[in-house]
Design an enzyme around this catalytic site. Structure first.
Site, short mmCIF file in Angstrom:
data_model
loop_
_atom_site.label_atom_id
_atom_site.label_comp_id
_atom_site.label_asym_id
_atom_site.label_seq_id
_atom_site.Cartn_x
_atom_site.Cartn_y
_atom_site.Cartn_z
N LYS A 52 86.06 42.35 20.98
CA LYS A 52 86.13 42.60 19.57
C LYS A 52 87.29 43.65 19.05
CE LYS A 52 81.19 42.08 19.49
NZ LYS A 52 80.01 42.63 19.64
N GLN A 96 76.94 48.39 19.80
CA GLN A 96 76.70 47.28 20.72
C GLN A 96 75.51 47.19 21.54
OE1 GLN A 96 78.92 44.61 21.30
NE2 GLN A 96 77.21 43.56 22.61
N ASP A 119 77.43 43.94 11.31
CA ASP A 119 76.61 42.99 12.17
C ASP A 119 75.57 42.52 11.11
OD1 ASP A 119 77.52 42.44 14.58
OD2 ASP A 119 76.54 44.00 15.56
#
Ligand code: NAP
Length: 304
Positions: A52, A96, A119
């Site tokens: 990412k 994460q 997200d």
């Protein structure tokens, strides 16, 4: 024989759009930035976080990685998020998952400012998604919706079946299909006679995490099949060819989807391969969501 849905090609198109928006934002002196928080040293998470970061850097999006030990308490993580929420130069925050067991993931998702929730898993953004606002929808479902659009799949009035009900994939894609006027069924591990649903699907989305779970007999002739699964399968012959050290065995693992691709592609009209289908779209949509976070922070609806 099904036409392949080329996720790499469409992801590239999305990334070109992101680059164009980035230029326009830079002209206004707005510098979108992504901060990724990694708790612990899970090797798979490290790989995801690094990819990412790498993609953000390639595009010219500022990125910052914060690594905390696996002993970090929930309170320490929530305090860090609170600090990042307040920092104007941080446009987007990604924590994460999975997190160590002492930390409640839902509390963490909901602690992230909804405008920085890249997200799209914060309860407010899930609520917005149900209400039809997909600005910060979760990245994988957003990628699937884009693939369907790019391949001119007419969703309205169609029978869409989603196998899997995770917050990350199943629930949001089901709602996005509903937003596009499909008739949606959501199946899961407690569903009786799964085949009765899948066989009637015009659009079948599978996010289960079991290699080759969907077989050809479960799929309708002419269906559109979206395979979200990413499974590492260690086949015997690959094992035999590998040296007996861990890295070699890992490299010998083959990535497969949740759909028995060879047989199902003979029946489907359109199908995503694994790899090269949904996967590349997820990271492209993460970049798009980072741009969207920067636009939200600056009250920008349209750039051009
Ligand atoms: P998850 O949280 O483990 O959810 C799996 C879902 O499958 C659950 O809802 C579960 O039902 C359902 N399920 C399990 N066994 C089933 C059965 N026998 N029949 C019907 N449903 C069953 O997984 P996830 O996060 O959604 O991910 C799913 C897969 O997609 C994984 O392989 C993951 O690696 C992959 N993935 C790929 C991407 C990408 O970018 N390509 C992104 C995210 C995820 P219950 O709810 O009843 O337990």
């Amino acid at each position: 024989m099904a036409e392949l849905i080329d996720g790499k090609k469409i992801a590239q198109k999305v990334l070109e759009e992101v680059k164009a928006e980035l230029i326009l934002l830079h002209k206004r002196n707005i510098k979108p930035s992504l901060t990724v928080v990694l708790v612990g040293n899970d090797p798979a998470s490290e790989i995801y976080v690094n990819s990412k970061e790498k993609k953000a850097n390639e595009l010219g999006i500022l990125s910052n990685k914060i690594v905390l030990t696996r002993h970090t308490s929930e309170r320490e993580l929530l305090e860090l998020i609170e600090k990042l929420n307040k920092e104007p130069q941080v446009s987007a925050i990604l924590v994460q998952f999975p997190l160590p067991p002492q930390i409640d993931e839902r509390r963490v998702r909901d602690a992230i400012s909804p405008k920085k929730d890249v997200d799209g898993l914060n309860s407010q953004n899930i609520g917005k998604l149900i209400n039809g606002d997909e600005t910060l929808a979760p990245c994988t479902p957003k990628g699937i919706a884009r693939l369907l659009k790019e391949y001119n799949v007419d969703v309205e009035g169609k029978n869409a079946v989603v196998v899997g009900r995770s917050l990350l994939v199943g629930k949001p894609i089901a709602n996005m299909l509903l937003n596009r006027n499909a008739t949606v069924s959501i199946c899961h591990s407690k569903t009786y006679n799964l085949i009765d649903y899948t066989k009637n699907a015009d659009i079948l989305v599978v996010a289960v995490g079991k290699s080759h779970f969907i077989t050809a007999d479960m799929v309708r002739q002419g269906a559109v099949v979206i395979d979200v699964g990413v499974n590492r399968v260690k086949t015997k012959s690959l094992y035999e060819n590998a040296l007996v050290i861990k890295e070699d065995v890992d490299q010998a693992a083959k990535i497969t989807g949740d759909v028995e691709f060879d047989a199902v592609s003979k029946k489907a009209k359109l199908i995503t391969p694994v790899p090269g289908g949904v996967g590349p779209m997820t990271i492209a949509m993460l970049m798009q969501n980072t741009i969207n976070c920067a636009k939200l922070a600056n009250h920008i609806r349209r750039l051009s």
